[in-house]
Scaffold this motif. Structure first.
Motif, PDB file in Angstrom:
ATOM      1  N   GLN A  47       0.833  -1.199   0.000  1.00  0.00           N
ATOM      2  CA  GLN A  47       0.000   0.000   0.000  1.00  0.00           C
ATOM      3  C   GLN A  47       0.870   1.253   0.000  1.00  0.00           C
ATOM      4  OE1 GLN A  47      -3.198   0.040   2.878  1.00  0.00           O
ATOM      5  NE2 GLN A  47      -3.107   2.265   3.078  1.00  0.00           N
ATOM      6  N   HIS A  48       0.508   2.219  -0.838  1.00  0.00           N
ATOM      7  CA  HIS A  48       1.191   3.511  -0.836  1.00  0.00           C
ATOM      8  C   HIS A  48       0.754   4.289   0.398  1.00  0.00           C
ATOM      9  CE1 HIS A  48       1.151   7.911  -1.932  1.00  0.00           C
ATOM     10  NE2 HIS A  48       2.425   7.612  -2.121  1.00  0.00           N
ATOM     11  N   GLY A  49       1.718   4.661   1.250  1.00  0.00           N
ATOM     12  CA  GLY A  49       1.409   5.417   2.453  1.00  0.00           C
ATOM     13  C   GLY A  49       1.447   6.914   2.222  1.00  0.00           C
ATOM     14  N   PHE A  50       2.570   7.391   1.662  1.00  0.00           N
ATOM     15  CA  PHE A  50       2.689   8.818   1.373  1.00  0.00           C
ATOM     16  C   PHE A  50       3.810   9.049   0.372  1.00  0.00           C
ATOM     17  CE2 PHE A  50       5.231   8.027   5.213  1.00  0.00           C
ATOM     18  CZ  PHE A  50       6.459   8.579   4.889  1.00  0.00           C
ATOM     19  N   THR A  51       3.716  10.188  -0.300  1.00  0.00           N
ATOM     20  CA  THR A  51       4.790  10.704  -1.149  1.00  0.00           C
ATOM     21  C   THR A  51       5.155  12.076  -0.617  1.00  0.00           C
ATOM     22  OG1 THR A  51       4.214   9.468  -3.149  1.00  0.00           O
ATOM     23  CG2 THR A  51       5.364  11.559  -3.456  1.00  0.00           C
ATOM     24  N   LEU A  52       6.451  12.310  -0.397  1.00  0.00           N
ATOM     25  CA  LEU A  52       6.910  13.532   0.263  1.00  0.00           C
ATOM     26  C   LEU A  52       7.978  14.226  -0.564  1.00  0.00           C
ATOM     27  CD1 LEU A  52       6.952  15.360   2.812  1.00  0.00           C
ATOM     28  CD2 LEU A  52       8.728  13.839   3.720  1.00  0.00           C
ATOM     29  N   LEU A  53       7.728  15.499  -0.892  1.00  0.00           N
ATOM     30  CA  LEU A  53       8.747  16.363  -1.481  1.00  0.00           C
ATOM     31  C   LEU A  53       9.656  16.849  -0.366  1.00  0.00           C
ATOM     32  CD1 LEU A  53       9.702  17.960  -4.050  1.00  0.00           C
ATOM     33  CD2 LEU A  53       8.257  19.836  -3.206  1.00  0.00           C
ATOM     34  N   LEU A  54      10.963  16.737  -0.550  1.00  0.00           N
ATOM     35  CA  LEU A  54      11.920  17.069   0.506  1.00  0.00           C
ATOM     36  C   LEU A  54      12.409  18.517   0.389  1.00  0.00           C
ATOM     37  CD1 LEU A  54      14.043  13.812   0.338  1.00  0.00           C
ATOM     38  CD2 LEU A  54      12.545  14.474   2.232  1.00  0.00           C
ATOM     39  N   PRO A  55      12.577  19.209   1.527  1.00  0.00           N
ATOM     40  CA  PRO A  55      13.279  20.494   1.491  1.00  0.00           C
ATOM     41  C   PRO A  55      14.684  20.293   0.917  1.00  0.00           C
ATOM     42  CG  PRO A  55      12.248  20.124   3.637  1.00  0.00           C
ATOM     43  CD  PRO A  55      12.167  18.830   2.887  1.00  0.00           C
ATOM     44  N   GLU A  56      15.235  21.319   0.327  1.00  0.00           N
ATOM     45  CA  GLU A  56      16.504  21.165  -0.393  1.00  0.00           C
ATOM     46  C   GLU A  56      17.613  20.589   0.476  1.00  0.00           C
ATOM     47  OE1 GLU A  56      17.858  24.478  -2.658  1.00  0.00           O
ATOM     48  OE2 GLU A  56      15.952  24.725  -3.729  1.00  0.00           O
ATOM     49  N   GLU A  57      17.716  21.022   1.748  1.00  0.00           N
ATOM     50  CA  GLU A  57      18.827  20.555   2.574  1.00  0.00           C
ATOM     51  C   GLU A  57      18.679  19.084   2.979  1.00  0.00           C
ATOM     52  OE1 GLU A  57      16.467  23.145   5.605  1.00  0.00           O
ATOM     53  OE2 GLU A  57      16.526  22.819   3.442  1.00  0.00           O
ATOM     54  N   TYR A  58      17.525  18.485   2.698  1.00  0.00           N
ATOM     55  CA  TYR A  58      17.317  17.067   3.012  1.00  0.00           C
ATOM     56  C   TYR A  58      17.407  16.169   1.770  1.00  0.00           C
ATOM     57  CZ  TYR A  58      16.183  18.103   7.822  1.00  0.00           C
ATOM     58  OH  TYR A  58      16.261  18.495   9.141  1.00  0.00           O
ATOM     59  N   ARG A  59      17.873  16.707   0.673  1.00  0.00           N
ATOM     60  CA  ARG A  59      18.015  15.902  -0.549  1.00  0.00           C
ATOM     61  C   ARG A  59      19.381  15.234  -0.537  1.00  0.00           C
ATOM     62  NH1 ARG A  59      14.828  20.253  -4.543  1.00  0.00           N
ATOM     63  NH2 ARG A  59      12.899  20.134  -3.308  1.00  0.00           N
ATOM     64  N   CYS A  60      19.501  14.261   0.367  1.00  0.00           N
ATOM     65  CA  CYS A  60      20.787  13.661   0.690  1.00  0.00           C
ATOM     66  C   CYS A  60      21.291  12.673  -0.352  1.00  0.00           C
ATOM     67  CB  CYS A  60      20.701  12.981   2.056  1.00  0.00           C
ATOM     68  SG  CYS A  60      19.321  11.819   2.208  1.00  0.00           S
ATOM     69  N   HIS A  61      20.452  12.307  -1.313  1.00  0.00           N
ATOM     70  CA  HIS A  61      20.893  11.405  -2.387  1.00  0.00           C
ATOM     71  C   HIS A  61      21.336  12.176  -3.622  1.00  0.00           C
ATOM     72  CE1 HIS A  61      19.681   7.647  -0.407  1.00  0.00           C
ATOM     73  NE2 HIS A  61      18.700   8.358   0.104  1.00  0.00           N
ATOM     74  N   GLY A  62      21.494  13.469  -3.477  1.00  0.00           N
ATOM     75  CA  GLY A  62      21.886  14.321  -4.581  1.00  0.00           C
ATOM     76  C   GLY A  62      20.728  15.206  -4.999  1.00  0.00           C
ATOM     77  N   PRO A  63      21.020  16.322  -5.656  1.00  0.00           N
ATOM     78  CA  PRO A  63      19.970  17.292  -5.990  1.00  0.00           C
ATOM     79  C   PRO A  63      18.909  16.769  -6.938  1.00  0.00           C
ATOM     80  CG  PRO A  63      22.048  17.844  -7.085  1.00  0.00           C
ATOM     81  CD  PRO A  63      22.352  16.759  -6.110  1.00  0.00           C
ATOM     82  N   ASP A  64      19.218  15.709  -7.671  1.00  0.00           N
ATOM     83  CA  ASP A  64      18.228  15.181  -8.620  1.00  0.00           C
ATOM     84  C   ASP A  64      17.077  14.474  -7.912  1.00  0.00           C
ATOM     85  OD1 ASP A  64      19.682  16.145 -10.731  1.00  0.00           O
ATOM     86  OD2 ASP A  64      20.672  14.233 -11.166  1.00  0.00           O
ATOM     87  N   PHE A  65      17.334  13.908  -6.728  1.00  0.00           N
ATOM     88  CA  PHE A  65      16.310  13.143  -6.019  1.00  0.00           C
ATOM     89  C   PHE A  65      15.614  14.068  -5.021  1.00  0.00           C
ATOM     90  CE2 PHE A  65      19.333  10.016  -7.542  1.00  0.00           C
ATOM     91  CZ  PHE A  65      18.479   9.129  -8.182  1.00  0.00           C
TER      92      PHE A  65
END
Length: 304
Positions: A47-65
């Motif tokens: 089941q899909h629980g949620f989809t979350l857009l991250l604040p820029e400083e939390y894009r720890c897998h690189g700016p593309d993700f």
């Protein structure tokens, strides 16, 4: 670095709104039906629980993700452990080679089509969870319909999860509408529709000394510079009263980073984590809450 409160609207997500930072329930964006992760306990889609857009400083897998989608075993298949199991599916999905059995081979093939940025997790009870990291085009992409289920004697011997028919929102309402926090989340009974969701919006916490600090448990981990929110205790009219420190006021229970308020122990996570309650997507945490480290893909929860 900041920490962020997460709030759920009683309205559906309007994805073109600048302050729409994702949604709970509903469907994930941007992936294909073939990439939808399956539950290794029974072969049904997670089941899909949620989809979350991250604040820029939390894009720890690189700016593309820029975002991620979180999936879990459905709430009606989870009562302190997988209540619906289909023997043979888990080893088929995890096998290095395709099984000879053609009906089990379907699950092996599904896992070979997995999204390239899928991470799987499992709790101590054997409940499955998954995260798919999303690039911007995927986050902005169309909603993904669950995979069409081809007849299969292993999976079909088991009752399908309710969300496949009525959606995650209606399924959670059906499970817990007698609880105040469920009613407060939705405002009114959600529609019986898999697309039904609730918008997420994040805002920076005004005061959080633990933004940018790694939480630790005083009894389990080596200390960091993390500041524990220690309560003061007073006696008032013959009753013991606990007072949170002033700086924790305004901290919402669902949040990105910063001060953790676990139901029991402090989960050892990185800076890049989200803490959330059961209603933030429709889960069974025994009345407690959960922590997801979306950098190191560590997931844990504790009951209330």
């Amino acid at each position: 670095m900041k920490s962020y409160n997460l709030n759920i609207s009683q309205k559906q997500a309007v994805r073109t709104d600048s302050d729409c930072h994702g949604w709970c329930y509903g469907l994930p964006p941007g992936i294909s039906s073939a990439q939808w992760p399956l539950d290794p306990a029974n072969g049904y889609p997670l089941q899909h629980g949620f989809t979350l857009l991250l604040p820029e400083e939390y894009r720890c897998h690189g700016p593309d993700f820029v975002a991620f989608s979180f999936f879990a075993s459905s709430i009606d298949h989870n009562d302190g452990g997988p209540t619906v199991k289909a023997p043979g599916i888990r080893p088929a999905m995890g096998g290095a080679e395709a099984p000879d059995n053609p009906e089990l081979k379907l699950f092996w093939q599904a896992e070979q089509r997995a999204h390239p940025h899928l991470s799987r997790m499992e709790d101590s009870l054997g409940i499955a969870y998954a995260v798919i990291m999303l690039i911007r085009a995927e986050f902005d992409g169309p909603f993904c319909a669950p995979p069409i289920l081809v007849a299969n004697r292993y999976r079909d011997a088991l009752k399908p999860p309710a969300w496949l028919t009525i959606g995650g929102a209606a399924s959670y309402w059906q499970f817990g509408s007698s609880c105040r926090w469920v009613r407060d989340t939705f405002g009114e009974k959600p529609a019986n529709d898999p697309i039904e969701n609730r918008a997420i919006h994040w805002t920076p916490r005004a005061c959080d000394p633990n933004a940018g600090r790694i939480p630790y448990d005083e009894f389990l981990h080596d200390p960091t510079d993390y500041v524990h929110p220690v309560c003061t205790i007073t006696e008032e009219n013959g009753k013991t009263v606990f007072h949170d420190p002033e700086w924790i006021r305004g901290h919402e229970p669902n949040h990105i980073g910063g001060t953790m308020r676990p139901s029991q122990w402090v989960t050892r996570v990185s800076l890049y984590y989200i803490e959330f309650e059961e209603y933030f997507g429709g889960f069974n945490f025994g009345g407690g809450n959960a922590q997801l480290d979306f950098r190191d893909m560590i997931f844990d929860w504790s009951c209330g």
